[in-house]
Design a protein around this motif. Structure first.
Motif, PDB file in Angstrom:
ATOM      1  N   ASP A 141      36.611  51.046  48.951  1.00 51.23           N
ATOM      2  CA  ASP A 141      35.761  49.881  48.699  1.00 51.23           C
ATOM      3  C   ASP A 141      36.524  48.584  48.964  1.00 51.23           C
ATOM      4  OD1 ASP A 141      33.726  51.606  47.984  1.00 51.23           O
ATOM      5  OD2 ASP A 141      33.961  51.292  45.825  1.00 51.23           O
ATOM      6  N   LEU A 142      37.777  48.532  48.498  1.00 57.65           N
ATOM      7  CA  LEU A 142      38.573  47.335  48.756  1.00 57.65           C
ATOM      8  C   LEU A 142      38.866  47.189  50.247  1.00 57.65           C
ATOM      9  CD1 LEU A 142      41.073  47.348  45.769  1.00 57.65           C
ATOM     10  CD2 LEU A 142      39.092  45.856  46.120  1.00 57.65           C
ATOM     11  N   GLN A 143      39.126  48.298  50.916  1.00 53.78           N
ATOM     12  CA  GLN A 143      39.382  48.236  52.356  1.00 53.78           C
ATOM     13  C   GLN A 143      38.160  47.703  53.100  1.00 53.78           C
ATOM     14  OE1 GLN A 143      42.325  48.703  54.058  1.00 53.78           O
ATOM     15  NE2 GLN A 143      41.106  47.766  55.675  1.00 53.78           N
ATOM     16  N   PHE A 166      40.378  48.919  40.378  1.00 52.99           N
ATOM     17  CA  PHE A 166      41.671  49.422  39.929  1.00 52.99           C
ATOM     18  C   PHE A 166      41.609  50.128  38.582  1.00 52.99           C
ATOM     19  CE2 PHE A 166      43.268  46.378  43.060  1.00 52.99           C
ATOM     20  CZ  PHE A 166      44.190  47.175  43.705  1.00 52.99           C
ATOM     21  N   GLN A 167      40.573  49.913  37.784  1.00 52.40           N
ATOM     22  CA  GLN A 167      40.514  50.520  36.456  1.00 52.40           C
ATOM     23  C   GLN A 167      40.588  52.031  36.495  1.00 52.40           C
ATOM     24  OE1 GLN A 167      37.063  48.828  34.563  1.00 52.40           O
ATOM     25  NE2 GLN A 167      38.335  47.534  33.277  1.00 52.40           N
ATOM     26  N   ILE A 198      44.250  40.592  47.377  1.00 48.57           N
ATOM     27  CA  ILE A 198      43.943  41.587  46.346  1.00 48.57           C
ATOM     28  C   ILE A 198      45.137  41.834  45.443  1.00 48.57           C
ATOM     29  CG2 ILE A 198      43.406  44.047  45.995  1.00 48.57           C
ATOM     30  CD1 ILE A 198      41.666  43.796  48.609  1.00 48.57           C
ATOM     31  N   THR A 199      46.336  41.817  46.010  1.00 49.73           N
ATOM     32  CA  THR A 199      47.519  42.108  45.212  1.00 49.73           C
ATOM     33  C   THR A 199      48.124  40.869  44.571  1.00 49.73           C
ATOM     34  OG1 THR A 199      48.946  41.976  47.174  1.00 49.73           O
ATOM     35  CG2 THR A 199      48.088  44.158  46.570  1.00 49.73           C
ATOM     36  N   SER A 200      47.510  39.710  44.772  1.00 49.02           N
ATOM     37  CA  SER A 200      48.031  38.496  44.145  1.00 49.02           C
ATOM     38  C   SER A 200      47.503  38.385  42.715  1.00 49.02           C
ATOM     39  CB  SER A 200      47.628  37.254  44.949  1.00 49.02           C
ATOM     40  OG  SER A 200      46.267  36.959  44.763  1.00 49.02           O
ATOM     41  N   ASN A 244      41.840  39.014  38.013  1.00 52.29           N
ATOM     42  CA  ASN A 244      40.697  38.699  37.156  1.00 52.29           C
ATOM     43  C   ASN A 244      39.369  38.819  37.885  1.00 52.29           C
ATOM     44  OD1 ASN A 244      42.090  38.242  34.768  1.00 52.29           O
ATOM     45  ND2 ASN A 244      42.601  36.164  35.384  1.00 52.29           N
ATOM     46  N   ASP A 245      39.398  39.094  39.171  1.00 48.59           N
ATOM     47  CA  ASP A 245      38.172  39.289  39.934  1.00 48.59           C
ATOM     48  C   ASP A 245      37.513  40.575  39.435  1.00 48.59           C
ATOM     49  OD1 ASP A 245      36.595  40.636  42.119  1.00 48.59           O
ATOM     50  OD2 ASP A 245      36.984  38.721  43.109  1.00 48.59           O
ATOM     51  N   PRO A 246      36.253  40.510  38.971  1.00 50.83           N
ATOM     52  CA  PRO A 246      35.609  41.699  38.399  1.00 50.83           C
ATOM     53  C   PRO A 246      35.577  42.895  39.345  1.00 50.83           C
ATOM     54  CG  PRO A 246      34.259  39.742  38.025  1.00 50.83           C
ATOM     55  CD  PRO A 246      35.399  39.328  38.916  1.00 50.83           C
ATOM     56  N   GLU A 247      35.363  42.652  40.629  1.00 50.07           N
ATOM     57  CA  GLU A 247      35.300  43.773  41.571  1.00 50.07           C
ATOM     58  C   GLU A 247      36.677  44.403  41.793  1.00 50.07           C
ATOM     59  OE1 GLU A 247      32.703  43.326  45.049  1.00 50.07           O
ATOM     60  OE2 GLU A 247      32.157  41.389  44.177  1.00 50.07           O
TER      61      GLU A 247
END
Length: 129
Positions: A66-68, A96-97, A81-83, A88-91
């Motif tokens: 999904d992130l890709q 990652f959860q 994404i790794t910063s 805190n971005d919900p998506e």
């Protein structure tokens, strides 16, 4: 016609707006200072390549895929994404959860210099447990 700024309510509203803008500028400056103090050295270009290779692999978890897709669509980059600001971005957080442990393991393996194939093989061995 009278000048709207001569009206006391409009003048008071303008003063509140100016104060709010100053507060916002101050908050942004403080946030930038915190980010600079907390930023660890970023990922190398090779790290980013390895993450992307893994995310594009058939065995990558759905969250990575999904992130890709967001990266492919130009919505984000892996560096974004790794910063810290994107944690805190919900998506990003939702992605990652469910796989935080697996992602941490994969990242550690990337840092060790393992290839995407080795990481995938390791994940398959781990699933057999």
């Amino acid at each position: 016609m009278t000048d709207p700024l001569q009206h006391p309510e409009i003048r008071a509203a303008m003063e509140r707006l100016t104060a709010a803008e100053a507060s916002l500028d101050e908050a942004i400056a403080k946030a930038e200072q915190v980010e600079q103090r907390t930023n660890r050295p970023g990922l190398s270009g090779r790290d980013i390549e390895r993450i992307e290779e893994y995310a594009k692999s058939a065995d990558a978890p759905k969250a990575m895929k999904d992130l890709q897709k967001k990266v492919d669509d130009g919505e984000l980059t892996w560096r974004d994404i790794t910063s810290p600001r994107h944690f805190n971005d919900p998506e990003v957080r939702a992605a990652f959860q469910g796989s935080a442990t697996e992602m941490g393991r994969a990242y550690a393996m990337i840092q060790e210099g393992l290839s995407v194939d080795d990481i995938i093989d390791s994940g398959n061995d781990h699933q057999d447990d």
